[in-house]
Design an enzyme around this catalytic site. Structure first.
Site, PDB file in Angstrom:
ATOM      1  N   ARG A 173       7.928  -3.539  -3.830  1.00  0.00           N
ATOM      2  CA  ARG A 173       8.079  -4.091  -5.194  1.00  0.00           C
ATOM      3  C   ARG A 173       9.491  -3.772  -5.698  1.00  0.00           C
ATOM      4  O   ARG A 173       9.849  -2.589  -5.827  1.00  0.00           O
ATOM      5  CB  ARG A 173       7.043  -3.438  -6.111  1.00  0.00           C
ATOM      6  CG  ARG A 173       7.076  -3.913  -7.561  1.00  0.00           C
ATOM      7  CD  ARG A 173       6.118  -3.076  -8.426  1.00  0.00           C
ATOM      8  NE  ARG A 173       4.752  -3.109  -7.949  1.00  0.00           N
ATOM      9  CZ  ARG A 173       3.793  -2.248  -8.342  1.00  0.00           C
ATOM     10  NH1 ARG A 173       4.062  -1.319  -9.252  1.00  0.00           N
ATOM     11  NH2 ARG A 173       2.580  -2.330  -7.838  1.00  0.00           N
ATOM     12  N   HIS A 218       6.101   1.845  -4.772  1.00  0.00           N
ATOM     13  CA  HIS A 218       6.205   0.524  -4.134  1.00  0.00           C
ATOM     14  C   HIS A 218       7.663   0.146  -3.876  1.00  0.00           C
ATOM     15  O   HIS A 218       7.956  -0.545  -2.907  1.00  0.00           O
ATOM     16  CB  HIS A 218       5.566  -0.546  -5.027  1.00  0.00           C
ATOM     17  CG  HIS A 218       4.069  -0.557  -5.010  1.00  0.00           C
ATOM     18  ND1 HIS A 218       3.335  -1.180  -4.024  1.00  0.00           N
ATOM     19  CD2 HIS A 218       3.157  -0.031  -5.865  1.00  0.00           C
ATOM     20  CE1 HIS A 218       2.037  -1.055  -4.274  1.00  0.00           C
ATOM     21  NE2 HIS A 218       1.892  -0.340  -5.384  1.00  0.00           N
ATOM     22  N   ASP A 225      -0.790  -2.058  -2.033  1.00  0.00           N
ATOM     23  CA  ASP A 225      -2.027  -2.298  -2.783  1.00  0.00           C
ATOM     24  C   ASP A 225      -2.878  -3.248  -1.956  1.00  0.00           C
ATOM     25  O   ASP A 225      -2.405  -4.339  -1.586  1.00  0.00           O
ATOM     26  CB  ASP A 225      -1.735  -2.977  -4.131  1.00  0.00           C
ATOM     27  CG  ASP A 225      -1.059  -2.048  -5.131  1.00  0.00           C
ATOM     28  OD1 ASP A 225      -1.043  -0.824  -4.904  1.00  0.00           O
ATOM     29  OD2 ASP A 225      -0.567  -2.568  -6.146  1.00  0.00           O
ATOM     30  N   GLU A 283      -6.408   4.716  -8.652  1.00  0.00           N
ATOM     31  CA  GLU A 283      -6.533   3.314  -8.247  1.00  0.00           C
ATOM     32  C   GLU A 283      -7.030   3.226  -6.809  1.00  0.00           C
ATOM     33  O   GLU A 283      -6.322   3.614  -5.876  1.00  0.00           O
ATOM     34  CB  GLU A 283      -5.172   2.612  -8.374  1.00  0.00           C
ATOM     35  CG  GLU A 283      -4.655   2.609  -9.811  1.00  0.00           C
ATOM     36  CD  GLU A 283      -3.251   2.032  -9.966  1.00  0.00           C
ATOM     37  OE1 GLU A 283      -2.498   1.976  -8.973  1.00  0.00           O
ATOM     38  OE2 GLU A 283      -2.915   1.656 -11.103  1.00  0.00           O
ATOM     39  N   HIS A 286      -4.527   1.586  -4.024  1.00  0.00           N
ATOM     40  CA  HIS A 286      -3.108   1.975  -3.909  1.00  0.00           C
ATOM     41  C   HIS A 286      -2.933   3.102  -2.877  1.00  0.00           C
ATOM     42  O   HIS A 286      -3.492   4.186  -3.040  1.00  0.00           O
ATOM     43  CB  HIS A 286      -2.653   2.412  -5.306  1.00  0.00           C
ATOM     44  CG  HIS A 286      -1.232   2.889  -5.416  1.00  0.00           C
ATOM     45  ND1 HIS A 286      -0.220   2.130  -5.963  1.00  0.00           N
ATOM     46  CD2 HIS A 286      -0.667   4.076  -5.083  1.00  0.00           C
ATOM     47  CE1 HIS A 286       0.910   2.826  -5.966  1.00  0.00           C
ATOM     48  NE2 HIS A 286       0.668   4.018  -5.434  1.00  0.00           N
TER      49      HIS A 286
HETATM   50  C1  LIG Z   1       0.271  -1.733 -11.102  1.00  0.00           C
HETATM   51  C2  LIG Z   1      -0.513  -1.212  -9.934  1.00  0.00           C
HETATM   52  N1  LIG Z   1      -0.764  -2.252  -9.003  1.00  0.00           N
HETATM   53  C3  LIG Z   1       0.215  -0.080  -9.282  1.00  0.00           C
HETATM   54  O1  LIG Z   1       0.781  -0.235  -8.227  1.00  0.00           O
HETATM   55  N2  LIG Z   1       0.223   1.056  -9.966  1.00  0.00           N
HETATM   56  C4  LIG Z   1       0.963   2.192  -9.512  1.00  0.00           C
HETATM   57  C5  LIG Z   1       0.696   3.376 -10.374  1.00  0.00           C
HETATM   58  C6  LIG Z   1       2.453   1.870  -9.469  1.00  0.00           C
HETATM   59  O2  LIG Z   1       2.927   1.137 -10.345  1.00  0.00           O
HETATM   60  O3  LIG Z   1       3.138   2.406  -8.590  1.00  0.00           O
HETATM   61 ZN   LIG Z   2       0.063   0.109  -6.172  1.00  0.00          ZN
END
Ligand SMILES: C[C@@H](N)C(=O)N[C@H](C)C(=O)O
Ligand SMILES: [Zn+2]
Length: 304
Positions: A173, A218, A225, A283, A286
């Site tokens: 990400r 990420h 995820d 979560e 994750h």
């Molecule tokens: C937003 C969710 N999919 C996620 O990845 N949460 C964790 C905490 C992150 O943002 O790293």
């Molecule tokens: Zn995540």
């Protein structure tokens, strides 16, 4: 609150997938400690992917400073109308996989590395907690470090023996996407996706509560995820709550889900842990590679 109620199951809802782009990504790895991306948390209380084990990740108590947002790159592409001449050229046949650019060294496309995995890249669509395509997601593809991909391949091979496949929602990400999340959280007027993804949570609290990180694992490329799906039908297993549902029901160990739902989460967790990933308590979807190759580097190249 009924996270599993009709219309609230994000894991089975249709997703509109944007078309792929062929822009070449720009590698912009930033070492921790040298970047405006840092929001001052040296212990990374807002960083869900640090390698200090799942226990320490349960305590994400430091609220990010929403006033010190990372500066966003402006990415304006000036589209030019195709000339009449080019319009008359025969167009190439559609291709099954989008054209792709070169990735930074050490990163791979997960669908090339794990052909049997399934993909539903939510942040490249408007079906996510933001309600819009997230900055930096220019194509519905999943990218990760080769080490994470190798470990994920192992988990998928294991699940394949029982007729399952990994269904990946997000992988690498860019930090510009995280900046988009920070902006979204600060805009209290925008509650477009509240009913689906955060019915019981004030969106300004999602960082403090640990559901979104202001400096995310990420962005280091080794956090994924994902869920488990039937390999033949692609239907995800019932995990007792949808992907990206910000509420207690998403925690490992919640008593609010059935024995079968708990077993489904365990199926995912066992496969991931056996192949080198660590879970995140808040979560169920994750996971971060324990021995990640870039433990302190945060990248910002686009997902395309
Ligand atoms: C937003 C969710 N999919 C996620 O990845 N949460 C964790 C905490 C992150 O943002 O790293
Ligand atoms: Zn995540």
């Amino acid at each position: 609150n009924d996270a599993e109620g009709a219309g609230t199951d994000a894991s089975t809802s249709p997703v509109s997938i944007p078309t792929a782009s062929s822009n070449i990504p720009e590698a912009q790895g930033v070492e921790e400690g040298a970047s405006i991306e840092e929001t001052g948390e040296s212990g990374s209380a807002t960083d869900s992917g640090m390698d200090s084990g799942p226990e320490s990740q349960q305590e994400l108590g430091t609220e990010p400073d929403l006033g010190t947002q990372p500066s966003l790159e402006t990415e304006q592409s000036l589209e030019t109308e195709p000339s009449l001449e080019s319009q008359q050229q025969p167009s190439p046949p559609p291709v099954s996989s989008p054209a792709r650019g070169a990735l930074p060294d050490g990163f791979v496309y997960l669908d090339e590395y794990i052909p049997d995995a399934l993909f539903e890249i939510r942040y490249a669509s408007d079906y996510n907690f933001v309600g819009a395509v997230v900055d930096g997601y220019k194509a519905p593809v999943a990218i990760a470090t080769e080490e994470a991909a190798q470990a994920l391949l192992g988990a998928n091979e294991e699940l394949k023996q029982s007729g399952y496949a990994l269904l990946i929602y997000d992988a690498y990400r860019p930090t510009k996407a995280v900046a988009h999340f920070i902006r979204w959280a600060a805009d209290v007027e925008d509650t477009a996706m509240k009913d689906v993804f955060y019915p019981d949570v004030d969106k300004s609290q999602v960082f403090k509560l640990g559901y979104v990180a202001s400096k995310s694992g990420h962005s280091r490329g080794s956090t994924i995820d994902l869920t488990v799906a039937d390999a033949d039908t692609g239907v995800p297993l019932d995990m007792g709550g949808p992907y990206d549902f910000f509420g207690d029901i998403s925690s490992h160990g919640t008593k609010k889900i059935s024995a079968e739902q708990t077993a489904n989460r365990e199926l995912l967790k066992n496969a991931m842990v056996r192949h080198g990933f660590k879970p995140y308590n808040k979560e169920w979807w994750h996971y971060t590679l324990k021995d990640e190759p870039y433990p302190k580097k945060y990248f910002d190249f686009d997902v395309e």
